[in-house]
Motif scaffolding. Structure first.
Motif, PDB file in Angstrom:
ATOM      1  N   PHE B 147       0.834  -1.196   0.000  1.00  0.00           N
ATOM      2  CA  PHE B 147       0.000   0.000   0.000  1.00  0.00           C
ATOM      3  C   PHE B 147       0.861   1.233   0.000  1.00  0.00           C
ATOM      4  CE2 PHE B 147      -4.386   0.477  -0.177  1.00  0.00           C
ATOM      5  CZ  PHE B 147      -4.707   1.724   0.292  1.00  0.00           C
ATOM      6  N   TYR B 148       0.848   1.947  -1.115  1.00  0.00           N
ATOM      7  CA  TYR B 148       1.590   3.195  -1.195  1.00  0.00           C
ATOM      8  C   TYR B 148       0.545   4.294  -1.034  1.00  0.00           C
ATOM      9  CZ  TYR B 148       4.568   6.716  -3.535  1.00  0.00           C
ATOM     10  OH  TYR B 148       5.291   7.817  -3.858  1.00  0.00           O
ATOM     11  N   GLN B 149       0.018   4.364   0.143  1.00  0.00           N
ATOM     12  CA  GLN B 149      -1.205   5.135   0.351  1.00  0.00           C
ATOM     13  C   GLN B 149      -0.961   6.624   0.341  1.00  0.00           C
ATOM     14  OE1 GLN B 149      -3.109   4.141   4.010  1.00  0.00           O
ATOM     15  NE2 GLN B 149      -5.011   5.153   3.507  1.00  0.00           N
ATOM     16  N   SER B 150      -1.948   7.344  -0.120  1.00  0.00           N
ATOM     17  CA  SER B 150      -1.821   8.786  -0.194  1.00  0.00           C
ATOM     18  C   SER B 150      -2.501   9.486   0.965  1.00  0.00           C
ATOM     19  CB  SER B 150      -2.419   9.267  -1.514  1.00  0.00           C
ATOM     20  OG  SER B 150      -2.485  10.667  -1.564  1.00  0.00           O
ATOM     21  N   GLY B 151      -3.600   8.952   1.423  1.00  0.00           N
ATOM     22  CA  GLY B 151      -4.332   9.669   2.457  1.00  0.00           C
ATOM     23  C   GLY B 151      -4.692   8.775   3.620  1.00  0.00           C
ATOM     24  N   GLY B 152      -4.925   9.347   4.739  1.00  0.00           N
ATOM     25  CA  GLY B 152      -5.572   8.608   5.813  1.00  0.00           C
ATOM     26  C   GLY B 152      -4.739   8.271   7.006  1.00  0.00           C
ATOM     27  N   THR B 153      -3.416   8.092   6.846  1.00  0.00           N
ATOM     28  CA  THR B 153      -2.733   7.651   8.055  1.00  0.00           C
ATOM     29  C   THR B 153      -2.309   8.803   8.937  1.00  0.00           C
ATOM     30  OG1 THR B 153      -0.753   7.503   6.738  1.00  0.00           O
ATOM     31  CG2 THR B 153      -1.917   5.455   7.209  1.00  0.00           C
ATOM     32  N   MET B 154      -2.217  10.020   8.388  1.00  0.00           N
ATOM     33  CA  MET B 154      -1.903  11.149   9.265  1.00  0.00           C
ATOM     34  C   MET B 154      -3.061  11.361  10.213  1.00  0.00           C
ATOM     35  SD  MET B 154       0.965  12.645   8.182  1.00  0.00           S
ATOM     36  CE  MET B 154       1.891  13.082   6.736  1.00  0.00           C
ATOM     37  N   CYS B 155      -4.271  11.304   9.628  1.00  0.00           N
ATOM     38  CA  CYS B 155      -5.447  11.582  10.448  1.00  0.00           C
ATOM     39  C   CYS B 155      -6.037  10.336  11.058  1.00  0.00           C
ATOM     40  CB  CYS B 155      -6.493  12.299   9.608  1.00  0.00           C
ATOM     41  SG  CYS B 155      -6.991  11.412   8.124  1.00  0.00           S
ATOM     42  N   GLY B 156      -5.786   9.187  10.416  1.00  0.00           N
ATOM     43  CA  GLY B 156      -6.554   8.022  10.834  1.00  0.00           C
ATOM     44  C   GLY B 156      -5.786   6.792  11.257  1.00  0.00           C
ATOM     45  N   GLY B 157      -4.438   6.896  11.355  1.00  0.00           N
ATOM     46  CA  GLY B 157      -3.658   5.695  11.623  1.00  0.00           C
ATOM     47  C   GLY B 157      -4.081   4.960  12.879  1.00  0.00           C
ATOM     48  N   ALA B 158      -4.160   5.689  13.990  1.00  0.00           N
ATOM     49  CA  ALA B 158      -4.579   5.057  15.237  1.00  0.00           C
ATOM     50  C   ALA B 158      -6.060   5.269  15.483  1.00  0.00           C
ATOM     51  CB  ALA B 158      -3.782   5.641  16.407  1.00  0.00           C
ATOM     52  N   TYR B 159      -6.561   6.335  14.885  1.00  0.00           N
ATOM     53  CA  TYR B 159      -7.970   6.739  15.076  1.00  0.00           C
ATOM     54  C   TYR B 159      -8.928   5.618  14.694  1.00  0.00           C
ATOM     55  CZ  TYR B 159     -12.075   9.671  13.823  1.00  0.00           C
ATOM     56  OH  TYR B 159     -13.311  10.227  13.674  1.00  0.00           O
ATOM     57  N   HIS B 160      -8.705   5.021  13.525  1.00  0.00           N
ATOM     58  CA  HIS B 160      -9.654   4.009  13.072  1.00  0.00           C
ATOM     59  C   HIS B 160      -9.592   2.741  13.897  1.00  0.00           C
ATOM     60  CE1 HIS B 160     -10.867   6.650   9.963  1.00  0.00           C
ATOM     61  NE2 HIS B 160      -9.707   6.633   9.342  1.00  0.00           N
ATOM     62  N   PRO B 161      -8.404   2.226  14.184  1.00  0.00           N
ATOM     63  CA  PRO B 161      -8.381   1.022  15.022  1.00  0.00           C
ATOM     64  C   PRO B 161      -9.028   1.233  16.387  1.00  0.00           C
ATOM     65  CG  PRO B 161      -6.258   1.303  13.958  1.00  0.00           C
ATOM     66  CD  PRO B 161      -7.052   2.519  13.646  1.00  0.00           C
ATOM     67  N   ILE B 162      -8.767   2.377  17.018  1.00  0.00           N
ATOM     68  CA  ILE B 162      -9.355   2.579  18.339  1.00  0.00           C
ATOM     69  C   ILE B 162     -10.864   2.761  18.249  1.00  0.00           C
ATOM     70  CG2 ILE B 162      -9.389   4.067  20.385  1.00  0.00           C
ATOM     71  CD1 ILE B 162      -6.924   2.320  20.178  1.00  0.00           C
ATOM     72  N   ASN B 163     -11.338   3.424  17.200  1.00  0.00           N
ATOM     73  CA  ASN B 163     -12.795   3.478  17.006  1.00  0.00           C
ATOM     74  C   ASN B 163     -13.342   2.075  16.820  1.00  0.00           C
ATOM     75  OD1 ASN B 163     -13.237   6.295  17.176  1.00  0.00           O
ATOM     76  ND2 ASN B 163     -12.533   6.565  15.074  1.00  0.00           N
ATOM     77  N   GLY B 164     -12.541   1.257  16.145  1.00  0.00           N
ATOM     78  CA  GLY B 164     -12.950  -0.122  15.949  1.00  0.00           C
ATOM     79  C   GLY B 164     -12.991  -0.890  17.266  1.00  0.00           C
ATOM     80  N   PHE B 165     -12.082  -0.567  18.146  1.00  0.00           N
ATOM     81  CA  PHE B 165     -12.065  -1.242  19.445  1.00  0.00           C
ATOM     82  C   PHE B 165     -13.227  -0.794  20.322  1.00  0.00           C
ATOM     83  CE2 PHE B 165      -8.831  -4.202  19.992  1.00  0.00           C
ATOM     84  CZ  PHE B 165      -7.661  -3.807  19.361  1.00  0.00           C
ATOM     85  N   ILE B 166     -13.464   0.505  20.351  1.00  0.00           N
ATOM     86  CA  ILE B 166     -14.422   1.032  21.308  1.00  0.00           C
ATOM     87  C   ILE B 166     -15.862   0.961  20.789  1.00  0.00           C
ATOM     88  CG2 ILE B 166     -15.068   3.049  22.671  1.00  0.00           C
ATOM     89  CD1 ILE B 166     -12.376   1.823  23.450  1.00  0.00           C
ATOM     90  N   HIS B 167     -16.066   1.393  19.534  1.00  0.00           N
ATOM     91  CA  HIS B 167     -17.433   1.450  19.018  1.00  0.00           C
ATOM     92  C   HIS B 167     -17.716   0.373  17.976  1.00  0.00           C
ATOM     93  CE1 HIS B 167     -17.748   5.675  20.472  1.00  0.00           C
ATOM     94  NE2 HIS B 167     -16.527   5.808  20.020  1.00  0.00           N
TER      95      HIS B 167
END
Lengths: 204, 877, 298
Positions: B147-167
């Protein structure tokens, strides 16, 4: 008879300028030309600094100085209070521009239209479709989307504002949204001391 | 001129004779509903919001209003092209030669297949059409997890997994419908950015103007949200976690928490052993301490008299504490005074906000929902996003914010802090699934399947070692620096780039990324307009734009659900194709058509719906796929969608409020340790040579006070530098658009490097000073704008000042790129989630003049100088 | 930004002072030609200088229309500018301009060729033409100032002094012209008149700037620009020193010297042109709305 006016809710406005672009869309405006603008003002000292967003637009003054100084009668007020510019009569003398205390008059130059929005002379179909309504050299301004008002629609800027910071309606109707807002939240016009009797008001 | 009026026809664009098409916007990731006006001559001359869509209620942000200028951009790719200039670079003329679609697709398929046949891992995909996961997931068709990703990890790297854990959700936001006290920490939600900007702005504005909702905004810069907030709390960058922990300390120590919620709805009473894992019986069931009967009981034991949240206990000789007690112990040192030292927020403020928040949360209050359920009513929420969460210790940071909410019992409660799903695909799917030992099944892999552990690695960005997280694409550069060090045995040499601009988005020095790109044998770009990335392509496959194609998408809407439908307003202007058609053509030529259709069936949820499933040997159009997505949601056919433009409604109450009812939320994320232990063992067993460098301490079941390493840079770097966007430019490419440029570079936050005037004076700088800004990793040039709306230790660099000039693009270069100053190493990456650090420490040097390469008269600063010094004439004259 | 810092918005979206540039140099040149020409014509009329009258009329009928048309957005329609004398000073002025040129040229013809045409210069018609053209000249000398001061938009323009300034400058330039063109015997008495007019100009500037300083925030800003900041060198150097002080010294010290009279006239012209251009350049609009509770006026 109706008296169309607008209220700006300074609490709601987030300074996004979506209104500006909706207006540019609706009116096929060239770059650097704005019929409405949302300004920002920063004041105070850290950490008590603050920033306010201040929408501005032609105030469609009841005592419009632009109308008074116009030597050809191109600027006139409709029955419903909207101050209009008859493009065919305007000679582009800019007397209205220096008469308007709010600097809301705009003169469009031929180079604007020739350069195009992309600045390189490549005119898009959108521009071709829209530029025809203007005579370069004339001085024009916001007309409260008078054609939309005629068919019962709100101006383009009002419709798009994400935070409902722009309230439009008939000030003669005491139950209209702007009338109520002016009453409830102490609406005040901009630069009242200039004696132009604006029909645009601000609430905090 | 002015001929039209005399014909008596309306000149206002929305009133010209024509028709309206109901569709969805895509000027950012999200999909507000819009209406597109097409004249009888086939010209698109107005776009407005769709008032029937309850998400954005007829509103559009400035970007949504500007879509026409993307559509008619003369620089748009008009046909497939091949480069003839062997020299590659951003701003270097590729000397495109038009070729036929046949030829372009044949070359593309051939070149990709060449490397694919050698080793599927040699392909680097960067497919980022967020509204089309069927495209995003294409590499899975050949088992490629690169994955040579362009967007998402600055804002969402930890954000998404933790949202996945909690909600068990993708994103989060506060419930604007009922919230009375809205905290925004490092986010512009509801004001300038994030979820469905126009929609959220509308919902939040209503809450503020109709119900006087109070907003408190915590961030280093006086952004739009802080300007509107009743209170702006300036904070030192990368210390938001400590602020949250300080608040939590107050709430716990002053007894302000929702203990009923904690006891019943979370795993905070579960007993934790000294190794950090839950104490479990032989059936792997967890224990709770019954304080009334003074003994440990299984969590499901109905005879528990009084659930203990605090205390130190023993089970079978093993010392243990309730998870709540573990956090209380961690928080002991997090007094407001101690946290004030770290954050620069006055202790009294931390204390006061905690108390205000707790009071506003109305712990104990309930409300009856329309669906008959009586649920907790908690009209206070702590919201956060990129600025607050984007740090090395991302997982712990996100977790700390969640815990503030959890202590108030406001998780997914009316008025509280809500999980926001990405796309549930079917209206009856509840994204929450009960899990083991009474806890909610966590879903940290919100963006798709994670590759399994492997050594040597099977991915170039080391995703094999992130069992919980989102992709760390900056590791492509880390590995490229020294592949042998990481045991990587393959060398990627093909980039497949669609709707993506990694040259703009990645951290690390551009020059190094350029070397990386130069090492590629073949680069194909599927895009609409030229960008910094497309200048590197060997082949351009031009895609049709959002006004010419079909789609159905949901994309994390905060208060609503349903499919936002997209249909063409006009046929393609140029010789372009939809992304679907392009990827189907390539897949067929590569012989992976069946595999790809399998991937699409899986990704879009058609599995299990025989009437919708794609036949493996067929190629499908974007229309056919959109039709299926619509039917999957509510069974309606495409004509139904064409008429309405969407099937969006307010969220079903049982999917919005406490959709996890009956399961316990992860107050304590034991999985962090479980996965860490597992990964550690796997690395040990495989003798992974860099396992001793791996940052194992990043995996924590609860937040700690460990400082992010950015605070430990050498002292000569005496300022923090942050970057930001705003509603004109968030979540998308806007600066090639003349309408957006017309407003962006007149806005003082985008016209210079923002610095507090006292700080500037202390460093011998003033308004307009030309400076060199250096971090330990890179540098940018710029011009200072003093602003009282800046924390004294912070330099603010708008993303509008981080672009580069590419061929034919109207985007103007500034003085470099903020991201050049960011690290891309292990030390500054969250090993638990892949979240990179988004803040850097810098030092400023005053210059007498711009360096030569910025003096060509065509930079952003030249435009800004022209605007600022213009004497006006109602325009640019 | 400190509290008191003044913001000039330029073309940005920052709330602040915006310069008016709608009336640009081209308009300034038109104004210059009109007032210069009308002043020379008027004084020449009173002093019976045919040459002066012709000069004045030529200046007014060439420079004024040329630069006005150059400034006009749609020059082909400019005849419409005369349509609203009931409301617009532009209309009134242009009608007056036309009338002045018309009656002026007729009067000049009557004076020059009266004998050949059988008309006596003292008879009814030329006398009427003289009075008429003098009246219309007064209109032309002052109407531009009225046009400027008519509206409340530009603080420094919105002053009763502005039309006065137009009149004073026109008259003093007319007198300067007469002092150059007329033989010494005729022009003798004009020196005292000129000194009075220069005194009047000085007082006018003081009144204008004082009024502006204590007027609206925009007016104050204009005065600051003129006296202290961006344009102060031009103002003090050209408008005051060259345009008023030097001519006064020459009139006082060497009243009969023709060469010095020419120098004085050129200096006054320079001062007048500078003032005409500067008064346009320093015009600013007030910030439309300020929410800054700490903002001081100007």
């Amino acid at each position: 008879m109706a008296r169309m006016g607008m209220v700006f809710d300074l609490k709601a406005c987030i300074g996004c300028n979506a209104c500006v672009i909706a207006c540019k869309q609706e009116n096929s405006l060239p770059n650097g030309v704005f019929f409405t603008k949302t300004l920002s003002e920063e004041y105070g000292v850290f950490p008590m600094a603050n920033r306010v967003f201040i929408p501005t637009i032609c105030n469609h003054c009841e005592d419009a100085p632009c109308e008074k100084v116009c030597p050809t009668g191109a600027t006139y007020t409709r029955e419903d209070g909207i101050v209009m510019v008859d493009d065919d009569k305007c000679i582009g003398c800019s007397s209205c521009s220096v008469a308007c205390p709010y600097d809301q008059r705009t003169q469009m130059e031929e180079s604007d239209f020739l350069k195009g929005l992309f600045g390189n002379g490549e005119i898009t179909p959108f521009e071709e479709d829209g530029y025809g309504r203007y005579t370069p050299g004339t001085v024009t301004k916001c007309d409260f989307c008078s054609q939309r008002v005629d068919v019962g629609l709100d101006p383009a800027c009002v419709v798009t504002c994400p935070t409902n910071a722009r309230i439009f309606g008939d000030l003669d109707d005491v139950h209209s949204a702007p009338s109520k807002m002016i009453r409830e939240r102490h609406g005040r016009p901009p630069l009242p001391e200039k004696n132009t009797k604006p029909k645009v008001f601000y609430v905090n | 001129m002015a001929t039209e009026k005399s014909k008596g026809q309306p000149t206002a664009n929305s009133l010209k004779s024509g028709h309206w098409v109901a569709s969805s916007c895509k000027m950012c990731l999200h999909s507000c509903g819009n209406l597109i006006h097409v004249t009888d001559d086939g010209i698109i001359n107005k776009i407005e919001g769709n008032p029937t869509n309850p998400s954005n209620n007829g509103k559009l942000c400035p970007k949504g209003n500007a879509a026409i200028m993307r559509h008619y951009d003369p620089a748009r790719f008009k046909q497939p092209m091949r480069r003839t200039n062997p020299e590659k670079g951003t701003g270097v003329d590729p000397m495109w030669e038009p070729i036929s679609w046949e030829e372009a697709l044949d070359i593309t398929a051939k070149e990709i297949k060449k490397s694919l046949d050698e080793d599927p891992r040699k392909i680097l995909p960067s497919l980022e059409d967020f509204q089309k996961f069927n495209i995003w997931a294409w590499p899975l068709a050949f088992g490629n997890f690169n994955f040579y990703q362009s967007g998402g990890t600055m804002c969402g790297g930890a954000y998404h997994p933790i949202n996945g854990f909690i909600h068990s959700a993708f994103g989060c936001a506060n419930d604007a419908k009922y919230c009375n006290y809205w905290i925004n920490n490092g986010t512009g939600d509801g004001f300038s950015s994030h979820l469905h900007a126009a929609a959220q702005a509308n919902w939040v504005a209503k809450a503020r103007t109709e119900r006087n909702m109070r907003v408190v905004s915590i961030e280093p810069r006086l952004s739009i949200g802080s300007a509107k907030a009743e209170e702006w709390i300036p904070i030192r960058p990368a210390t938001d976690r400590h602020f949250a922990m300080g608040m939590s300390h107050v709430m716990i120590n002053e007894g302000l928490c929702d203990y009923k919620f904690l006891k019943r709805d979370t795993n905070s009473p579960y007993l934790v052993g000294e190794d950090g894992l839950f104490i479990r019986d032989e059936n792997r069931q967890c224990y709770i301490w019954d304080a009334q009967n003074d003994c440990a009981k299984l969590w499901s034991d109905k005879s528990i008299g009084k659930i203990a949240l605090e205390g130190n206990y023993e089970i079978d000789g093993k010392a243990c504490r309730p998870a709540f007690q573990v956090y209380k112990d961690i928080l002991e040192e997090c007094t407001p005074e101690a946290m004030s030292e770290i954050t620069t927020v006055p202790a009294e403020t931390i204390r006061r906000i905690a108390r205000e928040f707790a009071e506003a949360a109305q712990v104990g209050a309930t409300m009856k929902l329309e669906d008959g359920r009586t649920v907790p009513f908690r009209p206070a929420g702590y919201n956060y996003y990129r600025g607050a969460q984007g740090h090395k210790h991302g997982a712990q940071t996100n977790h700390a914010f969640k815990l503030v909410n959890m202590l108030m019992g406001n998780i997914d409660a009316p008025g509280g802090h809500m999980g926001v799903v990405l796309d549930t695909k079917e209206v009856d799917i509840n994204h929450c699934v009960p899990g083991e030992s009474g806890m909610l099944t966590p879903t940290p892999h919100q963006l798709g399947p994670t590759p399994p552990f492997a050594y040597p690695p099977n991915t170039y960005h080391l995703m094999d070692y992130f069992p919980l997280g989102v992709h760390p694409p900056h590791f492509n550069l880390l590995v490229h620096d020294d592949p042998a060090h990481f045991g990587v045995e393959f060398t990627p040499d093909v980039i497949v780039n669609c709707h993506s601009n990694p040259v703009w988005a990645m951290q690390g020095p551009r020059t190094k990324w350029f070397d990386f790109l130069r090492s590629m044998r073949f680069i194909v770009c599927v895009d609409i307009i030229p960008t910094e990335m497309t200048d590197w392509a060997d082949i351009i496959l031009p895609s049709s734009d959002v006004l010419e194609t079909w789609n159905c998408t949901m994309i994390e809407p905060p208060h609503t659900e349903g499919q936002s439908f997209r249909q063409p307003a006009v046929p393609p202007l140029h010789d372009t194709k939809s992304e679907e058609e392009i990827f189907y053509e390539i897949s067929e030529r590569m012989g992976i058509l069946e595999a790809y259709n399998n991937v699409v069936n899986l990704t879009l949820g058609f599995e299990g719906h025989p009437e919708l499933m794609l036949e493996l040997d067929k190629k499908y159009t974007d229309k056919e796929i959109a039709e299926r997505k619509g039917k999957l949601w509510n069974g309606k056919d495409i004509e139904w969608y064409m008429e309405r433009g969407h099937s969006v409604t307010e969220k079903r109450l049982d999917k919005w409020y406490r959709p996890w009812e009956g399961s316990r939320l992860h107050f304590y994320i034991e999985d962090m340790l479980v996965e860490r232990n597992k990964l550690k063992q796997q690395m040990e067993d495989a003798n992974v040579p860099f396992r001793h460098e791996w940052e194992w301490d990043d995996y924590q079941p609860l937040p700690s006070t460990t400082l992010d390493p950015v605070h430990e840079e050498p002292p000569e770097y005496n300022l923090y530098a942050i970057t930001f966007k705003d509603i004109q430019i968030n979540f998308g490419e806007s600066l090639s658009n003349p309408w957006l440029k017309d407003i962006v570079y007149r806005d003082p936050v985008h016209t210079g490097l923002l610095l507090n005037p006292k700080t500037a004076a202390a460093q011998g700088l003033e308004q307009g000073s030309i400076v060199l800004v250096e971090s330990p990793y890179g540098h940018v040039y710029g011009r200072i704008n003093v602003s009282e709306g800046m924390h004294p230790e912070t330099l603010g660099i708008s993303n509008a000042l981080s672009r580069m000039k590419s061929k034919d693009s109207g985007v103007l270069p500034a003085g470099g790129h903020f991201n050049d100053m960011l690290p891309y190493d292990l030390r500054n990456t969250d090993a638990a989630t892949g979240q990179p650090e988004t803040v850097c420490k810098v030092k400023i040097t005053k210059l007498d003049d711009w360096p030569e390469f910025l003096k060509d008269g065509h930079t952003v600063y030249d435009l800004i100088a022209k605007n600022e010094s213009a004497k006006g004439k109602g325009g640019q004259h | 930004m400190a509290i008191e810092d003044k913001v000039f918005s330029g073309d940005t979206l920052r709330s602040g002072y915006r310069f008016q540039r709608h009336w640009d140099n081209s308009m300034a040149y038109a104004f210059i030609f009109a007032e210069l020409g009308a002043g020379i014509f008027f004084v020449s009329l009173l002093m019976n200088s045919l040459l002066g009258m012709i000069m004045g009329l030529v200046l007014v009928s060439t420079g004024k229309p040329y630069f006005h048309l150059a400034h006009m957005g749609v020059p082909s329609r400019s005849w419409r500018a005369m349509l609203r004398p009931d409301r617009s000073w532009i209309s009134r002025g242009l009608l007056g301009l036309g009338a002045m040129i018309g009656t002026g040229f007729l009067y000049v013809i009557a004076l020059a060729f009266g004998e050949k045409l059988g008309i006596s210069p003292d008879s009814g018609l030329p006398g009427l033409l003289k009075v008429a053209s003098a009246t219309f000249a007064i209109v032309v000398m002052s109407y531009q100032g009225f046009a400027m001061s008519h509206s409340t938009a530009i603080g420094i323009w919105n002053s009763a002094i502005i039309p006065m300034a137009s009149l004073l400058y026109s008259l003093s330039l007319g007198v300067a012209g007469a002092l150059v063109l007329l033989p010494a015997a005729q022009a003798g008495g004009l020196v005292d008149t000129q000194l009075l007019l220069l005194l009047g100009l000085a007082i006018m500037h003081v009144m204008l700037l004082h009024g502006g300083w204590h007027g609206s925030p925009g007016a104050r800003t204009s005065v600051e620009l003129l006296l202290q900041t961006s344009y102060s060198k031009w103002f003090w150097g050209l408008v005051i020193a060259a345009g008023i002080v030097l001519p006064a010294l020459i009139m006082w010290g060497a009243p009969g010297n023709r060469l010095l009279a020419i120098i004085s006239g050129v200096a006054m012209l320079g001062g007048f042109c500078a003032w005409r251009i500067l008064i346009f350049k320093i015009g600013v609009y007030e910030p439309i709305l300020s929410m800054n509770p700490f903002r001081t006026a100007g």
